[in-house]
Design a protein around this motif. Structure first.
Motif, PDB file in Angstrom:
ATOM      1  N   LEU A 199       0.596  -7.170   0.392  1.00 38.92           N
ATOM      2  CA  LEU A 199      -0.619  -6.601  -0.201  1.00 38.92           C
ATOM      3  C   LEU A 199      -1.362  -7.919  -0.864  1.00 38.92           C
ATOM      4  CD1 LEU A 199       0.857  -3.307  -2.027  1.00 38.92           C
ATOM      5  CD2 LEU A 199      -0.386  -3.400   0.222  1.00 38.92           C
ATOM      6  N   LEU A 200      -0.768  -8.731  -1.611  1.00 40.07           N
ATOM      7  CA  LEU A 200      -1.631  -9.720  -2.260  1.00 40.07           C
ATOM      8  C   LEU A 200      -2.106 -10.546  -1.331  1.00 40.07           C
ATOM      9  CD1 LEU A 200      -2.162 -10.947  -5.008  1.00 40.07           C
ATOM     10  CD2 LEU A 200      -0.098 -12.360  -4.799  1.00 40.07           C
ATOM     11  N   GLU A 258      -7.391 -12.317   1.390  1.00 37.24           N
ATOM     12  CA  GLU A 258      -8.098 -12.505   2.540  1.00 37.24           C
ATOM     13  C   GLU A 258      -9.179 -11.539   2.735  1.00 37.24           C
ATOM     14  OE1 GLU A 258      -7.538 -11.708   7.365  1.00 37.24           O
ATOM     15  OE2 GLU A 258      -6.026 -11.116   6.181  1.00 37.24           O
ATOM     16  N   LEU A 259      -9.294 -10.509   2.216  1.00 41.97           N
ATOM     17  CA  LEU A 259     -10.411  -9.452   1.972  1.00 41.97           C
ATOM     18  C   LEU A 259     -11.448 -10.261   0.986  1.00 41.97           C
ATOM     19  CD1 LEU A 259      -8.626  -5.896   1.796  1.00 41.97           C
ATOM     20  CD2 LEU A 259     -10.152  -7.013   3.781  1.00 41.97           C
ATOM     21  N   ALA A 267      -2.619  -1.283  -5.256  1.00 45.10           N
ATOM     22  CA  ALA A 267      -3.369  -0.311  -4.345  1.00 45.10           C
ATOM     23  C   ALA A 267      -4.333  -0.095  -5.106  1.00 45.10           C
ATOM     24  CB  ALA A 267      -2.660   0.792  -4.235  1.00 45.10           C
ATOM     25  N   ALA A 268      -4.973   0.021  -6.414  1.00 37.89           N
ATOM     26  CA  ALA A 268      -5.991   0.445  -7.020  1.00 37.89           C
ATOM     27  C   ALA A 268      -6.898  -0.649  -6.914  1.00 37.89           C
ATOM     28  CB  ALA A 268      -5.630   0.481  -8.595  1.00 37.89           C
ATOM     29  N   VAL A 294      -2.249  -3.620   6.888  1.00 34.79           N
ATOM     30  CA  VAL A 294      -1.593  -3.831   5.405  1.00 34.79           C
ATOM     31  C   VAL A 294      -1.005  -2.329   5.186  1.00 34.79           C
ATOM     32  CG1 VAL A 294      -2.131  -3.848   3.174  1.00 34.79           C
ATOM     33  CG2 VAL A 294      -3.261  -5.278   4.544  1.00 34.79           C
ATOM     34  N   SER A 295      -1.643  -1.168   5.682  1.00 32.54           N
ATOM     35  CA  SER A 295      -1.027   0.266   5.336  1.00 32.54           C
ATOM     36  C   SER A 295       0.221   0.569   6.017  1.00 32.54           C
ATOM     37  CB  SER A 295      -2.033   1.141   5.709  1.00 32.54           C
ATOM     38  OG  SER A 295      -2.131   1.549   7.087  1.00 32.54           O
TER      39      SER A 295
END
Length: 175
Positions: A77-78, A83-84, A128-129, A161-162
């Motif tokens: 996730l990190l 990247e995003l 997630a937030a 990612v999901s």
């Protein structure tokens, strides 16, 4: 079939391959909610790991334990959140230098307790937030724009990612 790995016996399972060259399929779900759903699934499954027997599961040539699953989920996730953020800021992404699933640390073999689950819940729900907050402000056209140098769209990255629940699948798979 089993063999000694680290400190304990390991259950061996068949390997499902993943094609990293093929962009992930996307659908009409709101990208801002995809990571929330994946994290909720992982945390619900992790409640059952509190009684983990201490034997890692081997799948894909790697040993899997509750701590390793939680570490890999958080790292994944990190990594993609960074990247995003870089892509949205017009900056180059930072190369991934982690060893990923290939490494099982001594800490991964520790008991998985209620405190560990509480810490993982705090960490993963905050990540997630961050996805939810960031993605709720991104224009749909930008989500579907491929990078100039090739690669996945932001929507494809989020769908990828999901699927972080796949790490939990490694531990939960029948042995």
């Amino acid at each position: 079939m089993s063999c000694v790995y680290g400190r304990d016996m390991v259950r061996y399972l068949t390997v499902d391959s993943f094609d990293y060259d093929t962009p992930p399929a996307t659908d009409g779900r709101d990208p801002a909610t995809l990571v929330d759903d994946a994290v909720a699934d992982i945390l619900a499954r992790a409640e059952h790991w509190l009684g983990w027997d201490g034997r890692p599961v081997s799948k894909g040539g790697n040993a899997w334990t509750p701590h390793k699953v939680m570490r890999r989920v958080a790292d994944h996730l990190l990594d993609h959140l960074a990247e995003l953020e870089c892509r949205l800021a017009g900056q180059p992404t930072v190369p991934d230098r982690w060893h990923g699933r290939m490494v099982t640390t001594d800490a991964d073999f520790a008991r998985f307790t209620e405190i560990d689950l509480d810490e993982a819940t705090s960490r993963l729900t905050r990540l997630a937030a961050c996805y939810r907050s960031r993605l709720s402000t991104v224009d749909t056209a930008l989500l579907d724009t491929a990078p100039d140098n090739g690669g996945w769209t932001l929507r494809q990255v989020v769908h990828h990612v999901s699927r972080v629940t796949g790490y939990a699948d490694m531990l939960d798979a029948p042995g």
